[in-house]
Design a protein around this motif. Sequence first.
Motif, PDB file in Angstrom:
ATOM      1  N   MET A 121      11.206 -30.677 -51.699  1.00  0.00           N
ATOM      2  CA  MET A 121      11.009 -31.892 -52.115  1.00  0.00           C
ATOM      3  C   MET A 121       9.497 -32.422 -51.393  1.00  0.00           C
ATOM      4  SD  MET A 121      12.521 -35.699 -50.377  1.00  0.00           S
ATOM      5  CE  MET A 121      11.747 -35.287 -49.018  1.00  0.00           C
ATOM      6  N   VAL A 122       9.193 -31.671 -50.494  1.00  0.00           N
ATOM      7  CA  VAL A 122       7.799 -31.984 -49.795  1.00  0.00           C
ATOM      8  C   VAL A 122       6.651 -31.440 -50.717  1.00  0.00           C
ATOM      9  CG1 VAL A 122       6.338 -31.367 -47.885  1.00  0.00           C
ATOM     10  CG2 VAL A 122       8.599 -32.074 -47.568  1.00  0.00           C
ATOM     11  N   ALA A 123       6.952 -30.216 -51.334  1.00  0.00           N
ATOM     12  CA  ALA A 123       6.054 -29.481 -51.962  1.00  0.00           C
ATOM     13  C   ALA A 123       5.831 -30.475 -53.566  1.00  0.00           C
ATOM     14  CB  ALA A 123       6.493 -28.162 -52.584  1.00  0.00           C
ATOM     15  N   ALA A 124       6.708 -31.204 -54.071  1.00  0.00           N
ATOM     16  CA  ALA A 124       6.834 -31.865 -55.121  1.00  0.00           C
ATOM     17  C   ALA A 124       5.914 -33.170 -54.678  1.00  0.00           C
ATOM     18  CB  ALA A 124       8.223 -32.349 -55.472  1.00  0.00           C
ATOM     19  N   LEU A 125       6.392 -33.692 -53.403  1.00  0.00           N
ATOM     20  CA  LEU A 125       5.623 -35.137 -53.099  1.00  0.00           C
ATOM     21  C   LEU A 125       3.906 -34.736 -53.281  1.00  0.00           C
ATOM     22  CD1 LEU A 125       7.888 -36.411 -50.325  1.00  0.00           C
ATOM     23  CD2 LEU A 125       7.533 -37.333 -52.882  1.00  0.00           C
ATOM     24  N   ALA A 126       3.765 -33.400 -52.662  1.00  0.00           N
ATOM     25  CA  ALA A 126       2.287 -33.134 -52.533  1.00  0.00           C
ATOM     26  C   ALA A 126       1.625 -33.235 -53.907  1.00  0.00           C
ATOM     27  CB  ALA A 126       2.307 -31.821 -51.732  1.00  0.00           C
ATOM     28  N   LEU A 127       2.350 -32.355 -54.792  1.00  0.00           N
ATOM     29  CA  LEU A 127       1.942 -32.630 -56.295  1.00  0.00           C
ATOM     30  C   LEU A 127       1.805 -33.870 -56.737  1.00  0.00           C
ATOM     31  CD1 LEU A 127       3.847 -29.200 -57.431  1.00  0.00           C
ATOM     32  CD2 LEU A 127       1.368 -29.624 -57.399  1.00  0.00           C
ATOM     33  N   MET A 128       2.752 -34.628 -56.511  1.00  0.00           N
ATOM     34  CA  MET A 128       2.679 -36.267 -56.909  1.00  0.00           C
ATOM     35  C   MET A 128       1.432 -36.787 -56.311  1.00  0.00           C
ATOM     36  SD  MET A 128       6.729 -37.198 -56.602  1.00  0.00           S
ATOM     37  CE  MET A 128       7.881 -36.464 -57.909  1.00  0.00           C
ATOM     38  N   ARG A 129       1.369 -36.670 -55.137  1.00  0.00           N
ATOM     39  CA  ARG A 129       0.265 -37.212 -54.143  1.00  0.00           C
ATOM     40  C   ARG A 129      -1.026 -36.818 -55.009  1.00  0.00           C
ATOM     41  NH1 ARG A 129      -0.837 -40.061 -49.641  1.00  0.00           N
ATOM     42  NH2 ARG A 129       0.974 -41.244 -50.738  1.00  0.00           N
ATOM     43  N   ALA A 130      -1.203 -35.668 -55.413  1.00  0.00           N
ATOM     44  CA  ALA A 130      -2.290 -35.053 -55.847  1.00  0.00           C
ATOM     45  C   ALA A 130      -2.831 -35.426 -57.518  1.00  0.00           C
ATOM     46  CB  ALA A 130      -2.318 -33.529 -55.713  1.00  0.00           C
ATOM     47  N   GLY A 131      -1.501 -36.127 -58.070  1.00  0.00           N
ATOM     48  CA  GLY A 131      -1.855 -36.415 -59.434  1.00  0.00           C
ATOM     49  C   GLY A 131      -1.659 -35.173 -60.476  1.00  0.00           C
TER      50      GLY A 131
ATOM     51  N   GLU B  84       3.135 -29.269 -41.973  1.00  0.00           N
ATOM     52  CA  GLU B  84       2.873 -27.594 -42.134  1.00  0.00           C
ATOM     53  C   GLU B  84       2.079 -27.569 -43.283  1.00  0.00           C
ATOM     54  OE1 GLU B  84       6.343 -25.650 -42.383  1.00  0.00           O
ATOM     55  OE2 GLU B  84       7.113 -25.831 -40.331  1.00  0.00           O
ATOM     56  N   ILE B  85       1.835 -28.510 -44.081  1.00  0.00           N
ATOM     57  CA  ILE B  85       1.135 -28.219 -45.428  1.00  0.00           C
ATOM     58  C   ILE B  85       0.026 -29.464 -45.432  1.00  0.00           C
ATOM     59  CG2 ILE B  85       2.821 -27.213 -46.781  1.00  0.00           C
ATOM     60  CD1 ILE B  85       3.365 -29.853 -48.250  1.00  0.00           C
ATOM     61  N   ASP B  86      -0.130 -29.975 -44.395  1.00  0.00           N
ATOM     62  CA  ASP B  86      -1.125 -31.173 -44.298  1.00  0.00           C
ATOM     63  C   ASP B  86      -0.872 -32.244 -45.290  1.00  0.00           C
ATOM     64  OD1 ASP B  86      -2.548 -29.524 -42.278  1.00  0.00           O
ATOM     65  OD2 ASP B  86      -3.762 -28.592 -43.748  1.00  0.00           O
ATOM     66  N   LEU B  87       0.389 -32.533 -45.334  1.00  0.00           N
ATOM     67  CA  LEU B  87       0.620 -33.713 -46.257  1.00  0.00           C
ATOM     68  C   LEU B  87       1.140 -34.765 -45.203  1.00  0.00           C
ATOM     69  CD1 LEU B  87       1.124 -34.980 -49.063  1.00  0.00           C
ATOM     70  CD2 LEU B  87       3.722 -34.172 -48.892  1.00  0.00           C
ATOM     71  N   ALA B  88       0.504 -35.999 -45.190  1.00  0.00           N
ATOM     72  CA  ALA B  88       0.946 -36.999 -44.398  1.00  0.00           C
ATOM     73  C   ALA B  88       2.147 -37.717 -44.909  1.00  0.00           C
ATOM     74  CB  ALA B  88       0.066 -38.003 -44.214  1.00  0.00           C
ATOM     75  N   ILE B  89       3.294 -37.697 -44.127  1.00  0.00           N
ATOM     76  CA  ILE B  89       4.574 -38.410 -44.541  1.00  0.00           C
ATOM     77  C   ILE B  89       5.043 -39.309 -43.494  1.00  0.00           C
ATOM     78  CG2 ILE B  89       6.890 -38.245 -44.763  1.00  0.00           C
ATOM     79  CD1 ILE B  89       6.379 -35.519 -46.255  1.00  0.00           C
ATOM     80  N   ALA B  90       5.355 -40.469 -44.038  1.00  0.00           N
ATOM     81  CA  ALA B  90       5.781 -41.561 -43.231  1.00  0.00           C
ATOM     82  C   ALA B  90       7.315 -41.810 -43.465  1.00  0.00           C
ATOM     83  CB  ALA B  90       4.894 -42.816 -43.688  1.00  0.00           C
ATOM     84  N   PRO B  91       8.143 -40.980 -42.611  1.00  0.00           N
ATOM     85  CA  PRO B  91       9.701 -41.267 -42.811  1.00  0.00           C
ATOM     86  C   PRO B  91      10.063 -42.480 -42.306  1.00  0.00           C
ATOM     87  CG  PRO B  91       9.057 -39.722 -41.046  1.00  0.00           C
ATOM     88  CD  PRO B  91       7.771 -40.294 -41.699  1.00  0.00           C
TER      89      PRO B  91
ATOM     90  N   ALA C 202      14.770 -37.356 -41.150  1.00  0.00           N
ATOM     91  CA  ALA C 202      13.613 -38.004 -41.079  1.00  0.00           C
ATOM     92  C   ALA C 202      12.441 -37.028 -40.342  1.00  0.00           C
ATOM     93  CB  ALA C 202      13.629 -39.191 -40.454  1.00  0.00           C
ATOM     94  N   VAL C 203      12.773 -36.471 -39.235  1.00  0.00           N
ATOM     95  CA  VAL C 203      12.021 -35.731 -38.284  1.00  0.00           C
ATOM     96  C   VAL C 203      11.710 -34.404 -39.317  1.00  0.00           C
ATOM     97  CG1 VAL C 203      12.254 -34.330 -36.354  1.00  0.00           C
ATOM     98  CG2 VAL C 203      13.071 -36.554 -35.983  1.00  0.00           C
ATOM     99  N   GLU C 204      12.530 -33.768 -39.789  1.00  0.00           N
ATOM    100  CA  GLU C 204      12.507 -32.435 -40.710  1.00  0.00           C
ATOM    101  C   GLU C 204      11.223 -32.938 -41.682  1.00  0.00           C
ATOM    102  OE1 GLU C 204      14.651 -29.014 -43.204  1.00  0.00           O
ATOM    103  OE2 GLU C 204      15.580 -30.550 -41.940  1.00  0.00           O
ATOM    104  N   CYS C 205      11.387 -33.947 -42.378  1.00  0.00           N
ATOM    105  CA  CYS C 205      10.396 -34.478 -43.373  1.00  0.00           C
ATOM    106  C   CYS C 205       9.095 -34.463 -42.869  1.00  0.00           C
ATOM    107  CB  CYS C 205      10.655 -35.670 -43.997  1.00  0.00           C
ATOM    108  SG  CYS C 205      12.222 -35.601 -45.109  1.00  0.00           S
ATOM    109  N   ALA C 206       8.933 -34.973 -41.637  1.00  0.00           N
ATOM    110  CA  ALA C 206       7.501 -35.215 -41.013  1.00  0.00           C
ATOM    111  C   ALA C 206       6.934 -33.875 -40.629  1.00  0.00           C
ATOM    112  CB  ALA C 206       7.609 -36.264 -39.888  1.00  0.00           C
ATOM    113  N   ARG C 207       7.994 -33.061 -39.991  1.00  0.00           N
ATOM    114  CA  ARG C 207       7.503 -31.774 -39.555  1.00  0.00           C
ATOM    115  C   ARG C 207       7.102 -30.799 -40.752  1.00  0.00           C
ATOM    116  NH1 ARG C 207      10.252 -26.938 -39.333  1.00  0.00           N
ATOM    117  NH2 ARG C 207      11.964 -27.905 -39.667  1.00  0.00           N
ATOM    118  N   LEU C 208       7.724 -30.767 -41.710  1.00  0.00           N
ATOM    119  CA  LEU C 208       7.541 -29.918 -42.974  1.00  0.00           C
ATOM    120  C   LEU C 208       6.348 -30.635 -43.516  1.00  0.00           C
ATOM    121  CD1 LEU C 208      10.886 -29.120 -44.305  1.00  0.00           C
ATOM    122  CD2 LEU C 208       9.426 -27.803 -42.995  1.00  0.00           C
ATOM    123  N   GLY C 209       5.937 -31.863 -43.618  1.00  0.00           N
ATOM    124  CA  GLY C 209       4.725 -32.346 -44.168  1.00  0.00           C
ATOM    125  C   GLY C 209       3.624 -31.829 -43.477  1.00  0.00           C
TER     126      GLY C 209
END
Length: 459
Positions: free
Chosen positions: A119-129, A33-40, A24-31
């Motif tokens: 996974m974080v990169a994929a979530l960023a693409l999903m969030r962007a549609g 890094e690319i300005d993707l808000a993650i709520a782990p 969970a900490v790693e997901c939040a940190r990596l998000g």
Amino acid sequence: MAERRASASPPPPIPVVCDDADLAVECARLGAEIDLAIAPSVSRAPIEEAATILGEGRACGVALSRAAEPIELVTLARACFAAGSSCAIVGLGERADIEDRAAIAADLGIVAVDEVRPMVAALALMRAGATQPWSASTRGVPALDRARLQLRGGGSTGGRLARLDDGRIGWGRAAQGELIALGEPRDVREALRAMRDAAGATPPGRAVMEGVDERAATDVLFGPPRALSDPASKAALQPYGLPLPVEELCSSPSRAAAEAARIGFPVRIALASPDLRIWDHPDLAVDGVDNAARVRDVFRQIMSMASERSPDARLLGVTVTATTTPIALLGVRAMPLEGGWVLAEIGFADPHGLASADRTRTVLPASAERLERTLARLRGSELVLAGTPARRRTVLEAIDDAMLRLTAFVDRRRDEIVSVEIRPLAILVGGGVEVREACVTVGEAFVRRLDAPARGGAG
């Protein structure tokens, strides 16, 4: 002029359910890094919690410290299909397990990777549609990064990829629009690959066969937990129309010779026993037997060898089978999953395929297109899929029909059976298929039904 990251107001955080606090900490940190808000969040039941989020129509990530189980992937896929949501999952652990689960996940439309950054990169693409981002234009990406991305670029329909000021890769919709950051080229490559593999998945309906004589199948299956012999297994499968060979079960040398003459020489003679399987004892089958005298001799030899090998084995006789010519031998093992779905392991059943463990798994029923993609994952897939387009289509249609009928049997009998194994499913020269050997394993359903009245009365 250097590209800039998107500066629009931040969207709401995207939920990522984890089974481990460090993840969970790693997901939040990596998000971040690319300005993707993650709520782990950390959950003891991460799959159930993620399915609830997906059922609300929201995209969601799942981060596990282990490989996801197939039934867990089915749970996530059902929630995605029902609500039209998207899911990305990362599982850590043994490489073989992760690759196996990633293949199943892709068949179910779930984006599956083996590290958190993709996974974080994929979530960023999903969030962007992003739609088909794997076909994005790469004109804004330096040649070295294009090599790392392993993309050729497809044009404006997939948006565009470009290098950001900090060296990461960004994605945007329009040629002059600002970009969202995705991450390092290798992580973006894995995200795009996983999204491409998961594209086009459709919710499977139930496999239903009309006109099946259910009583005939029940008569064969009824009884205690056990593995049925090959003849009994085929008798249970026959009402569902699976392609079975022309063969007869014979309990004496003279009967075997007579049936061989009726079927037509040459024939195959194989032991019939629920305890000694031909796939474990290939020397208990003989191909190309071309006269009645030889049939009688082979019968006696096989029965003698089987008795010596396992004195307590139940020997039903031999099967006399018409000779057909295969171009490939597949092995299929099917097991029921919840919701009408069936987990299938498919691989090559020839000695080389067995030795190299050339197999993959998927969830049935599947469209012909998805089944073709599943078969293409096998290293020896060219044995099945080679040839002219017409020949390829004929083979795929035959395999697809057999898989549909097998799925219908497993789904309809899910309370009564544990698994069905077909080894081999022969791919014939003419493009058809044939179930050469089968084993249906019956569970405890009938015993439970018989015990239920007694237990109820005792209470």
